[in-house]
Write a protein that holds these residues in place. Structure first.
Motif, mmCIF file in Angstrom:
data_model
loop_
_atom_site.group_PDB
_atom_site.id
_atom_site.type_symbol
_atom_site.label_atom_id
_atom_site.label_comp_id
_atom_site.label_asym_id
_atom_site.label_seq_id
_atom_site.Cartn_x
_atom_site.Cartn_y
_atom_site.Cartn_z
ATOM 1 N N ASP A 205 0.882 -1.171 0.000
ATOM 2 C CA ASP A 205 0.000 0.000 0.000
ATOM 3 C C ASP A 205 0.920 1.222 0.000
ATOM 4 O O ASP A 205 2.145 1.061 -0.083
ATOM 5 C CB ASP A 205 -0.996 -0.068 1.181
ATOM 6 N N ARG A 208 3.519 0.780 3.040
ATOM 7 C CA ARG A 208 4.160 -0.477 3.425
ATOM 8 C C ARG A 208 4.576 -1.246 2.180
ATOM 9 O O ARG A 208 3.998 -1.088 1.105
ATOM 10 C CB ARG A 208 3.210 -1.364 4.226
ATOM 11 N N LYS A 291 -3.907 3.264 2.300
ATOM 12 C CA LYS A 291 -3.330 2.497 3.396
ATOM 13 C C LYS A 291 -4.333 1.451 3.879
ATOM 14 O O LYS A 291 -5.509 1.763 4.103
ATOM 15 C CB LYS A 291 -2.952 3.446 4.539
ATOM 16 N N ILE A 292 -3.838 0.212 4.032
ATOM 17 C CA ILE A 292 -4.716 -0.855 4.531
ATOM 18 C C ILE A 292 -4.907 -0.646 6.034
ATOM 19 O O ILE A 292 -3.910 -0.604 6.781
ATOM 20 C CB ILE A 292 -4.105 -2.251 4.242
ATOM 21 N N LYS A 293 -6.153 -0.484 6.463
ATOM 22 C CA LYS A 293 -6.420 -0.160 7.871
ATOM 23 C C LYS A 293 -6.796 -1.424 8.652
ATOM 24 O O LYS A 293 -7.369 -2.371 8.108
ATOM 25 C CB LYS A 293 -7.592 0.836 7.976
ATOM 26 N N LYS A 294 -6.460 -1.392 9.932
ATOM 27 C CA LYS A 294 -6.955 -2.437 10.829
ATOM 28 C C LYS A 294 -8.462 -2.237 10.951
ATOM 29 O O LYS A 294 -8.932 -1.104 11.091
ATOM 30 C CB LYS A 294 -6.339 -2.278 12.220
ATOM 31 N N GLN A 295 -9.202 -3.320 10.881
ATOM 32 C CA GLN A 295 -10.653 -3.124 10.971
ATOM 33 C C GLN A 295 -11.210 -3.943 12.119
ATOM 34 O O GLN A 295 -11.566 -5.113 11.936
ATOM 35 C CB GLN A 295 -11.323 -3.545 9.658
ATOM 36 N N GLY A 296 -11.216 -3.351 13.319
ATOM 37 C CA GLY A 296 -11.780 -3.991 14.497
ATOM 38 C C GLY A 296 -11.126 -5.326 14.755
ATOM 39 O O GLY A 296 -9.920 -5.481 14.715
ATOM 40 N N GLU A 297 -11.920 -6.320 14.975
ATOM 41 C CA GLU A 297 -11.422 -7.647 15.353
ATOM 42 C C GLU A 297 -11.310 -8.580 14.159
ATOM 43 O O GLU A 297 -11.065 -9.761 14.295
ATOM 44 C CB GLU A 297 -12.368 -8.274 16.395
ATOM 45 N N ALA A 299 -9.895 -10.667 11.103
ATOM 46 C CA ALA A 299 -8.602 -11.347 10.931
ATOM 47 C C ALA A 299 -7.682 -10.530 10.023
ATOM 48 O O ALA A 299 -8.156 -9.734 9.221
ATOM 49 C CB ALA A 299 -8.858 -12.725 10.317
ATOM 50 N N PRO A 300 -6.327 -10.720 10.157
ATOM 51 C CA PRO A 300 -5.389 -9.980 9.300
ATOM 52 C C PRO A 300 -5.659 -10.248 7.821
ATOM 53 O O PRO A 300 -6.159 -11.321 7.465
ATOM 54 C CB PRO A 300 -4.017 -10.522 9.698
ATOM 55 N N PRO A 301 -5.301 -9.263 6.965
ATOM 56 C CA PRO A 301 -5.592 -9.446 5.539
ATOM 57 C C PRO A 301 -4.776 -10.600 4.953
ATOM 58 O O PRO A 301 -3.666 -10.866 5.397
ATOM 59 C CB PRO A 301 -5.158 -8.117 4.925
#
Ligand code: CTP
Length: 406
Positions: A205, A208, A291-297, A299-301
């Motif tokens: 992204d 990263r 940017k790939i965002k963390k989305q709550g709970e 699982a990782p992409p």
């Protein structure tokens, strides 16, 4: 050290660039040379002989009437002992003097009396931009070259007089590189060498990406050694912070794809290709433009990958490489069973020469050991600095390709 055993006569003529001559003298000594300083009277107006004596560790000469020489012929004795005479700074006036063979002070006398066939003369011009551009100076430069002197280039930038342009003396380390290069055998004269170096960076992204630990030091050392050996060198470099070796044409790239595009643009003119880069085998299949965002709970992409073009193998398959007009050299960074892996990789990539090394022992280091594998078997080049290894490798490549364009 690159100048071990070399005796250099360093001549200073009048100019503000004399302050750089102090650094140059120190750099020459650090590189293993013995340095005999000879100064004109005008040079001594800018920097004292005491400074130059302290840095060279030898008394400075400035008069042709110097009684220290038993035969009173300093102009003969000093020149005869030299592996090279380097005039830095060389003023416009001193160049004009040399052109006319005038000899009214020790330095010009020594230059005129130097044995042309055995003692090379290198000049590092230093002057105001108008003086440098003047037809008289340019005529003198051409005549000095025709007379066998090596007139080095000039720098560009702000000058002591406040003007900006061409005419500054090269920096001490640039002059050092020029002198070191001057002494190298021209084993690759006539060749056009294309080198890849460093890691590649494959973006996931905008912030990263995936890369590797290659420092680019080996590839840069090869580019420098090939250039010093007389080749015209193009260096395609991944993201590294290394200085471009003097005389080398550098093209910066980021990704494997970018590297492949630049290699394609230059491979048709090249006669030797050295693939020293640690190219990423894969790139993310779908890089995100945000940017790939963390989305709550959640699982990782999951990352998907596609294979990059194998640059070395593709170049080795090109018609010119197959006809022998483009000599290809590959690298193999392995962790174990070096000989077996390097031998297999040489065949798989279809290259005449493959250079094996142990990856974890070399990444980021200044030294390394190499295993050269060709159709006749394997040769080791024992652990040494990457600088020395690159010089040995270039000599091995020259021995396999001949000194003129294939
Ligand atoms: N190379 C290349 N382009 C690629 C991958 C590698 O030009 N896409 C070149 C490297 O510059 C090096 C040689 O190929 O000269 C060996 O690279 P390496 O990664 O060690 O070989 P691979 O074929 O990837 O084999 P493996 O990773 O399985 O050891």
């Amino acid at each position: 050290m690159d100048l071990n055993g070399k005796h250099i006569v360093l001549g200073l003529t009048g100019g503000i660039a004399c302050y750089k001559a102090a650094d140059l003298c120190r750099a020459l000594v650090k590189e293993g040379a013995t340095v005999q300083v000879v100064m004109t009277q005008a040079a001594a107006e800018f920097i004292t002989p005491v400074t130059m004596q302290a840095l060279s560790g030898r008394p400075v000469y400035h008069s042709q009437w110097d009684a220290r020489e038993a035969n009173n012929m300093a102009h003969i004795n000093l020149g005869r002992e030299a592996d090279a005479i380097l005039i830095a700074p060389c003023s416009a006036d001193f160049m004009a003097k040399l052109v006319h063979g005038r000899a009214d002070d020790l330095l010009s006398l020594m230059c005129l009396a130097r044995p042309l066939a055995t003692v090379p003369l290198l000049l590092a011009p230093a002057m105001n931009r108008e003086m440098w551009a003047h037809p008289a100076t340019q005529r003198n430069v051409a005549q000095l070259r025709a007379d066998g002197a090596t007139v080095l280039g000039v720098g560009n930038g702000e000058q002591a007089c406040g003007e900006t342009g061409d005419g500054r003396m090269l920096e001490a380390l640039e002059l050092l590189q020029e002198l070191v290069a001057f002494f190298q055998p021209k084993a690759l004269a006539g060749h056009r060498v294309l080198v890849t170096a460093g890691p590649t960076y494959e973006a996931l992204d905008p912030v990263r990406g995936i890369t590797n630990r290659s420092s680019g030091k080996m590839g840069f050392a090869i580019a420098r050694a090939a250039c010093e050996a007389g080749a015209d060198v193009t260096l395609v470099a991944g993201p590294v912070g290394l200085a471009t070796p003097r005389g080398v044409r550098r093209i910066d790239v980021v990704s494997a794809d970018g590297m492949w595009r630049e290699v394609q643009r230059h491979m048709e003119q090249a006669t030797i290709f050295v693939a020293a880069a640690a190219v990423a085998d894969w790139r993310p299949a779908a890089p995100s433009d945000q940017k790939i965002k963390k989305q709550g709970e959640i699982a990782p992409p999951t990352l998907g990958f596609v294979e990059n073009t194998d640059i070395l193998a593709s170049v080795a398959q090109s018609p010119r490489a197959r006809q022998g007009a483009l000599y290809c050299v590959g690298f193999a960074a392995e962790s174990h069973d070096l000989l077996a892996h390097a031998t297999a990789k040489r065949q798989r990539k279809g290259v005449p020469l493959l250079v094996g090394n142990i990856g974890p022992d070399t990444f980021g280091q200044d030294d390394n050991a190499l295993l050269l594998v060709d159709a006749h078997g394997a040769t080791e080049i024992a652990r040494n600095s990457k600088r020395v290894l690159a010089q040995r490798l270039v000599a091995e490549i020259a021995a396999r390709t001949g000194s003129h364009s294939v």
